[in-house]
Each structure stands twice: as C-alpha cells, then as structure tokens.
Design a protein around this motif. Structure first.
Motif, PDB file in Angstrom:
ATOM      1  N   VAL A   1     -38.831   3.993   5.315  1.00 58.46           N
ATOM      2  CA  VAL A   1     -39.341   3.571   6.555  1.00 58.46           C
ATOM      3  C   VAL A   1     -39.841   2.351   6.668  1.00 58.46           C
ATOM      4  N   ILE A   2     -39.491   1.606   7.781  1.00 66.32           N
ATOM      5  CA  ILE A   2     -40.055   0.179   7.923  1.00 66.32           C
ATOM      6  C   ILE A   2     -40.443  -0.050   9.383  1.00 66.32           C
ATOM      7  N   VAL A   3     -41.547   0.046   9.675  1.00 66.69           N
ATOM      8  CA  VAL A   3     -42.056   0.088  11.055  1.00 66.69           C
ATOM      9  C   VAL A   3     -42.696  -1.371  11.237  1.00 66.69           C
ATOM     10  N   ASP A   4     -42.067  -2.218  12.239  1.00 70.12           N
ATOM     11  CA  ASP A   4     -42.493  -3.531  12.042  1.00 70.12           C
ATOM     12  C   ASP A   4     -43.032  -3.978  13.578  1.00 70.12           C
TER      13      ASP A   4
ATOM     14  N   LYS B   1     -52.377   2.615  34.983  1.00 67.08           N
ATOM     15  CA  LYS B   1     -53.140   1.947  34.235  1.00 67.08           C
ATOM     16  C   LYS B   1     -52.338   1.817  32.921  1.00 67.08           C
ATOM     17  N   GLU B   2     -52.226   0.722  32.252  1.00 69.28           N
ATOM     18  CA  GLU B   2     -51.304   0.555  31.105  1.00 69.28           C
ATOM     19  C   GLU B   2     -52.193   1.102  29.927  1.00 69.28           C
ATOM     20  N   PHE B   3     -51.745   1.926  29.079  1.00 67.78           N
ATOM     21  CA  PHE B   3     -52.385   2.452  27.806  1.00 67.78           C
ATOM     22  C   PHE B   3     -51.432   2.233  26.689  1.00 67.78           C
ATOM     23  N   LEU B   4     -52.054   1.474  25.613  1.00 66.05           N
ATOM     24  CA  LEU B   4     -51.293   1.126  24.385  1.00 66.05           C
ATOM     25  C   LEU B   4     -51.763   2.053  23.353  1.00 66.05           C
ATOM     26  N   ALA B   5     -50.755   3.178  23.253  1.00 63.41           N
ATOM     27  CA  ALA B   5     -50.947   4.085  21.986  1.00 63.41           C
ATOM     28  C   ALA B   5     -51.141   3.694  20.771  1.00 63.41           C
ATOM     29  N   LEU B   6     -50.108   2.694  20.483  1.00 62.02           N
ATOM     30  CA  LEU B   6     -50.023   1.886  19.283  1.00 62.02           C
ATOM     31  C   LEU B   6     -49.871   0.572  19.506  1.00 62.02           C
ATOM     32  N   LYS B   7     -50.619  -0.413  18.701  1.00 58.88           N
ATOM     33  CA  LYS B   7     -50.517  -1.816  19.008  1.00 58.88           C
ATOM     34  C   LYS B   7     -50.260  -2.579  17.643  1.00 58.88           C
ATOM     35  N   ASP B   8     -49.047  -3.168  17.766  1.00 61.36           N
ATOM     36  CA  ASP B   8     -48.597  -4.027  16.631  1.00 61.36           C
ATOM     37  C   ASP B   8     -48.634  -3.433  15.177  1.00 61.36           C
ATOM     38  N   VAL B   9     -48.144  -2.162  15.262  1.00 64.25           N
ATOM     39  CA  VAL B   9     -48.247  -1.489  13.965  1.00 64.25           C
ATOM     40  C   VAL B   9     -47.217  -1.867  12.949  1.00 64.25           C
ATOM     41  N   SER B  10     -47.545  -2.055  11.633  1.00 60.13           N
ATOM     42  CA  SER B  10     -46.652  -2.360  10.776  1.00 60.13           C
ATOM     43  C   SER B  10     -46.749  -1.554   9.300  1.00 60.13           C
ATOM     44  N   VAL B  11     -45.913  -0.880   8.764  1.00 63.54           N
ATOM     45  CA  VAL B  11     -45.915  -0.229   7.454  1.00 63.54           C
ATOM     46  C   VAL B  11     -44.520  -0.101   6.904  1.00 63.54           C
ATOM     47  N   LYS B  12     -44.581  -0.442   5.798  1.00 59.33           N
ATOM     48  CA  LYS B  12     -43.295  -0.089   4.884  1.00 59.33           C
ATOM     49  C   LYS B  12     -43.536   1.102   3.958  1.00 59.33           C
ATOM     50  N   ILE B  13     -42.826   1.821   3.797  1.00 59.88           N
ATOM     51  CA  ILE B  13     -42.789   3.195   3.137  1.00 59.88           C
ATOM     52  C   ILE B  13     -41.680   3.177   2.193  1.00 59.88           C
ATOM     53  N   ARG B  14     -41.874   3.211   0.800  1.00 66.31           N
ATOM     54  CA  ARG B  14     -40.888   3.111  -0.024  1.00 66.31           C
ATOM     55  C   ARG B  14     -40.245   4.550  -0.187  1.00 66.31           C
ATOM     56  N   LYS B  15     -38.998   4.800  -0.796  1.00 66.37           N
ATOM     57  CA  LYS B  15     -38.470   6.002  -1.025  1.00 66.37           C
ATOM     58  C   LYS B  15     -39.109   6.869  -1.953  1.00 66.37           C
TER      59      LYS B  15
ATOM     60  N   SER C   1     -39.877  -2.693  16.117  1.00 71.00           N
ATOM     61  CA  SER C   1     -38.857  -2.118  15.795  1.00 71.00           C
ATOM     62  C   SER C   1     -39.049  -1.110  14.665  1.00 71.00           C
ATOM     63  N   VAL C   2     -38.296   0.116  14.625  1.00 70.48           N
ATOM     64  CA  VAL C   2     -38.342   1.167  13.511  1.00 70.48           C
ATOM     65  C   VAL C   2     -37.108   1.203  12.717  1.00 70.48           C
ATOM     66  N   THR C   3     -37.043   1.242  11.425  1.00 66.41           N
ATOM     67  CA  THR C   3     -35.895   1.344  10.714  1.00 66.41           C
ATOM     68  C   THR C   3     -36.090   2.508   9.870  1.00 66.41           C
ATOM     69  N   ILE C   4     -35.007   3.438   9.845  1.00 61.75           N
ATOM     70  CA  ILE C   4     -34.918   4.598   8.984  1.00 61.75           C
ATOM     71  C   ILE C   4     -33.729   4.465   8.033  1.00 61.75           C
ATOM     72  N   HIS C   5     -33.963   5.070   6.761  1.00 62.28           N
ATOM     73  CA  HIS C   5     -32.844   5.030   5.859  1.00 62.28           C
ATOM     74  C   HIS C   5     -32.907   6.642   5.517  1.00 62.28           C
ATOM     75  N   GLY C   6     -31.914   7.408   5.775  1.00 62.88           N
ATOM     76  CA  GLY C   6     -32.057   8.909   5.147  1.00 62.88           C
ATOM     77  C   GLY C   6     -32.238   9.795   6.417  1.00 62.88           C
TER      78      GLY C   6
ATOM     79  N   ILE D   1     -54.162  -0.060  12.771  1.00 66.05           N
ATOM     80  CA  ILE D   1     -54.264  -0.069  11.507  1.00 66.05           C
ATOM     81  C   ILE D   1     -55.514  -0.383  11.068  1.00 66.05           C
ATOM     82  N   GLN D   2     -56.431   0.485  10.279  1.00 67.75           N
ATOM     83  CA  GLN D   2     -57.686   0.093   9.807  1.00 67.75           C
ATOM     84  C   GLN D   2     -57.369  -0.388   8.316  1.00 67.75           C
ATOM     85  N   LYS D   3     -56.713   0.405   7.874  1.00 70.40           N
ATOM     86  CA  LYS D   3     -56.528   0.291   6.324  1.00 70.40           C
ATOM     87  C   LYS D   3     -55.309   1.114   5.816  1.00 70.40           C
ATOM     88  N   SER D   4     -54.781   0.393   4.701  1.00 68.56           N
ATOM     89  CA  SER D   4     -53.541   1.381   4.037  1.00 68.56           C
ATOM     90  C   SER D   4     -53.643   0.983   2.854  1.00 68.56           C
ATOM     91  N   GLY D   5     -53.248   1.884   2.053  1.00 67.58           N
ATOM     92  CA  GLY D   5     -53.107   1.663   0.557  1.00 67.58           C
ATOM     93  C   GLY D   5     -53.133   3.199  -0.404  1.00 67.58           C
TER      94      GLY D   5
END
Length: 252
Positions: A12-15, A46-60, A91-96, A233-237
């Motif tokens: 998964v790649i969320v960019d 009214k415009e509501f942003l449920a997600l704002k510029d979220v990026s995460v890469k998840i390895r298989k 964008s969101v990219t999925i493999h599988g 995103i506040q923190k990832s790891g």
C-alpha cells in the motif's frame, strides 16, 4: 485508485491523500425544503477535510494498527485504501487482493438464513458456489454457529454477525486484510481467536491494517502503528512507541 505495477516491496502506498466532504451548514427538516433550496441554489455547504495530506507506505507482510480518537479519520483512511472513497487530492496505490472487514453485515441479507448468507456473501467476495461448498464446514466451525445456521441473519446479534463475516473473509489468505473494529462487538474468547487467526495470516505473508481502540490488541497483533488525529498523521513507526505516545496524549 491506481493499480499499476510498482516496487514489489510495498502493498500500500498512500501519497499526500486528502478526502473532502461537503457538510450542510443549515438544518433542513424535510425533503421538500431540501429540493426547493436545491432548485433555487440556496443550499449552503461547509467543506470538511476528513484526511489532510496523508502519506504512508506499507510493506508487504507488515501489520499496521491505526489508532486515534473517534472521528479522527481512521475509518476514512481504510475506506480510501479499499477504494470505497476516492481522494480529493493525492493518490492511493494497491498491490494485491484486499479482504475488507469494515461494515458489519455488509453483503448479508437480513431476511435470509445464515446458511444462505454464507453463499451470498461468498459471491459478493468473488467465490463461486463450489468453492463455498468446499469451505462451508470450515466457515461454520470457525464462527461457532452450528446451532443457528437456519436462523435469519436479522435475528443475529452484532457479535454473531461479526463472527460469520470474519470467518467468510478469512477462508482464503488475501494479500491485504483490513479490519475496522468489527471484533469489538464479539465476546472475549472469540476476539482472542480472531487475533490468533490474524497473527497466523501475518506470519504467512498477509499485510494487515487493523483499527482498534484496544491498544493492547494493537500491540499484540501489529508490528507498526499509525496515529491519526483530525485527519492528520501525528506519528508513525513501531507499534509500541506509537501506541505509548498516543496513550500519553490522552492523559494530558
């Protein structure tokens, strides 16, 4: 959602994904009033942003817990990854292949029996009748519902429906398993059984995305974690570190 070939390291790649909703800024009590205002172009949103510029890469093969308070955007992120929602930006990219456990009872017909719904839900997930017949006993045994097979689903408790949904979704090993709080309605023994199943699937190479308010469950099942608040995103790891930081924030 993009499903192009890309670096096989990632499932998964969320960019820089942003999800936008339009929320009515005034109360409308009936359908007639809504259409009158719609025709007159008097509806205000009214415009509501449920997600704002979220990026995460998840390895298989990684298992990610997603934590945060209610309304933080956790379920929105999962729906974005599943393709239920489309990003306003990014964008969101999925493999599988994906097996989503997001909405309790999705794919079930309340007027049909559990026996009938097993085949119906299997068809929704893309399995043919022969495949479902071959795995029927395995599904019912895991869900522990032998005594209730011929009862309409509408008479099931939410916990019983969750058992059946989880059992059907995990009869084959998907590349990506997405689980959103569906286990919270089950009894403790079945929660433990499902967590064990998810750990086994993780060991076999399934990528897991798991939303839960149980920090202990996230630490037990997941090796990584993502903390979201107000759509950002506040923190990832590593799961232990992220979960501890999240719990510390709740004590302030």
């Amino acid at each position: 959602m993009k499903r192009n070939d890309f670096d096989n390291e990632y499932a998964v790649i969320v960019d820089q994904a942003t999800v936008r909703f339009n929320v009515a800024s005034e109360r409308i009590d009936n359908l007639k009033e809504y259409f009158v205002k719609l025709v007159k172009r008097e509806l205000m949103f009214k415009e509501f942003l449920a997600l704002k510029d979220v990026s995460v890469k998840i390895r298989k093969g990684e298992s990610w817990g997603i934590v945060g308070t209610n309304g933080s955007g956790k379920s929105t992120l999962l729906k974005l990854i599943c393709g239920i929602l489309k990003p306003y930006k990014g964008s969101v990219t999925i493999h599988g292949s994906i097996a989503p456990l997001i909405e309790l009872g999705a794919g079930f017909d309340g007027d049909l029996t559990a026996r009938e719904n097993i085949f119906l839900n299997g068809a929704v997930l893309g399995y043919d009748k022969n495949f479902m017949q071959a795995h029927f006993e395995e599904i019912v045994k895991f869900a522990e519902l032998w005594d209730f097979l011929d009862m309409p689903i509408k008479n099931y408790s939410s916990g019983m429906a969750a058992r059946l949904g989880f059992s059907i979704a995990t009869i084959v090993r998907p590349d990506i398993l997405i689980c959103d709080e569906v286990l919270a309605v089950g009894d403790y023994a079945f929660q433990q059984k499902c967590e064990q199943k998810m750990c086994e699937m993780r060991e076999q190479g399934t990528t897991l995305l798991f939303v839960s308010h149980s920090i202990d469950s996230v630490k037990e099942v997941c090796d990584h974690a993502l903390w979201i608040e107000k759509g950002q995103i506040q923190k990832s790891g590593m799961a232990e570190e992220v979960c501890d930081s999240y719990m510390e924030s709740l004590q302030i």
